[in-house]
Scaffold this motif. Structure first.
Motif, PDB file in Angstrom:
ATOM      1  N   ASP A  67       1.809   6.557  -7.140  1.00 36.32           N
ATOM      2  CA  ASP A  67       0.750   7.483  -7.543  1.00 36.32           C
ATOM      3  C   ASP A  67       1.182   8.939  -7.420  1.00 36.32           C
ATOM      4  O   ASP A  67       0.911   9.752  -8.297  1.00 36.32           O
ATOM      5  CB  ASP A  67      -0.523   7.240  -6.729  1.00 36.32           C
ATOM      6  CG  ASP A  67      -1.216   5.937  -7.094  1.00 36.32           C
ATOM      7  OD1 ASP A  67      -0.911   5.358  -8.164  1.00 36.32           O
ATOM      8  OD2 ASP A  67      -2.067   5.485  -6.297  1.00 36.32           O
ATOM      9  N   ARG A  90       0.821  -1.211   0.000  1.00 36.40           N
ATOM     10  CA  ARG A  90       0.000   0.000   0.000  1.00 36.40           C
ATOM     11  C   ARG A  90       0.857   1.263   0.000  1.00 36.40           C
ATOM     12  O   ARG A  90       0.544   2.220  -0.705  1.00 36.40           O
ATOM     13  CB  ARG A  90      -0.974  -0.001   1.184  1.00 36.40           C
ATOM     14  CG  ARG A  90      -2.001  -1.110   1.074  1.00 36.40           C
ATOM     15  CD  ARG A  90      -3.050  -1.124   2.160  1.00 36.40           C
ATOM     16  NE  ARG A  90      -2.636  -0.506   3.408  1.00 36.40           N
ATOM     17  CZ  ARG A  90      -3.486  -0.026   4.304  1.00 36.40           C
ATOM     18  NH1 ARG A  90      -4.782  -0.089   4.099  1.00 36.40           N
ATOM     19  NH2 ARG A  90      -3.044   0.499   5.430  1.00 36.40           N
ATOM     20  N   ASP A  91       1.930   1.282   0.766  1.00 38.82           N
ATOM     21  CA  ASP A  91       2.819   2.452   0.758  1.00 38.82           C
ATOM     22  C   ASP A  91       3.516   2.602  -0.589  1.00 38.82           C
ATOM     23  O   ASP A  91       3.660   3.713  -1.096  1.00 38.82           O
ATOM     24  CB  ASP A  91       3.858   2.360   1.879  1.00 38.82           C
ATOM     25  CG  ASP A  91       3.302   2.753   3.240  1.00 38.82           C
ATOM     26  OD1 ASP A  91       2.303   3.501   3.296  1.00 38.82           O
ATOM     27  OD2 ASP A  91       3.872   2.314   4.250  1.00 38.82           O
ATOM     28  N   ARG A 104       1.143   4.145  -3.072  1.00 39.00           N
ATOM     29  CA  ARG A 104       0.925   5.566  -2.804  1.00 39.00           C
ATOM     30  C   ARG A 104       2.057   6.407  -3.382  1.00 39.00           C
ATOM     31  O   ARG A 104       1.827   7.464  -3.964  1.00 39.00           O
ATOM     32  CB  ARG A 104       0.803   5.810  -1.302  1.00 39.00           C
ATOM     33  CG  ARG A 104      -0.485   5.291  -0.725  1.00 39.00           C
ATOM     34  CD  ARG A 104      -0.576   5.474   0.780  1.00 39.00           C
ATOM     35  NE  ARG A 104      -0.631   6.896   1.115  1.00 39.00           N
ATOM     36  CZ  ARG A 104       0.109   7.466   2.049  1.00 39.00           C
ATOM     37  NH1 ARG A 104       0.956   6.770   2.763  1.00 39.00           N
ATOM     38  NH2 ARG A 104      -0.013   8.752   2.312  1.00 39.00           N
TER      39      ARG A 104
END
Length: 138
Positions: A24, A17-18, A21
């Motif tokens: 993105d 997830r990190d 991020r």
């Protein structure tokens, strides 16, 4: 750019997830115009982190998300060292000399990376500890 980990329990970086991020964020137009290969001359984006953030930016570099990493007060895992050994990723290691155990592991990281002729720098002077005093805060 400073970003926070999604791990609100201990604040440590890592995990898919990190990574997503950060990917993105770096796709945003503000950053894309600075990246190499964008047709505008471009530049390079490097990761910089301390402790778990240092290990995380080294991981980002092995994934090609950033072009190199400044790793402060943290050693690299064997997995990350092996990935870096097979690529031209520049790595700047800046351990805290007062942390003897971590310093020993960072020195081993450095020797392993240097033997593979990777672009690695070891800086044992700039992450020294010092007291936070009123004078420092003013």
């Amino acid at each position: 750019v400073a970003v926070s980990s999604l791990d609100r329990k201990n604040g440590c970086w890592g995990g898919t997830r990190d990574v997503r991020r950060i990917e993105d964020v770096l796709k945003h137009d503000v950053f894309r115009k600075y990246q190499t290969g964008n047709g505008n001359g471009g530049g390079r984006i490097y990761g910089m982190g301390a402790s778990s953030g240092g290990a995380f930016v080294a991981d980002l570099a092995t994934r090609g998300i950033v072009e190199g990493a400044l790793v402060m007060v943290m050693q690299l895992s064997d997995n990350i060292v092996n990935k870096i050994r097979t690529s031209p990723i520049p790595i700047y290691l800046a351990p805290m000399p007062n942390d003897a155990n971590r310093m020993k592991r960072v020195m081993q990281n450095y020797r392993d990376l240097q033997s593979a002729r990777t672009s690695v720098v070891l800086d044992t002077t700039n992450c020294d500890s010092f007291p936070v005093t009123i004078g420092y805060l003013m």
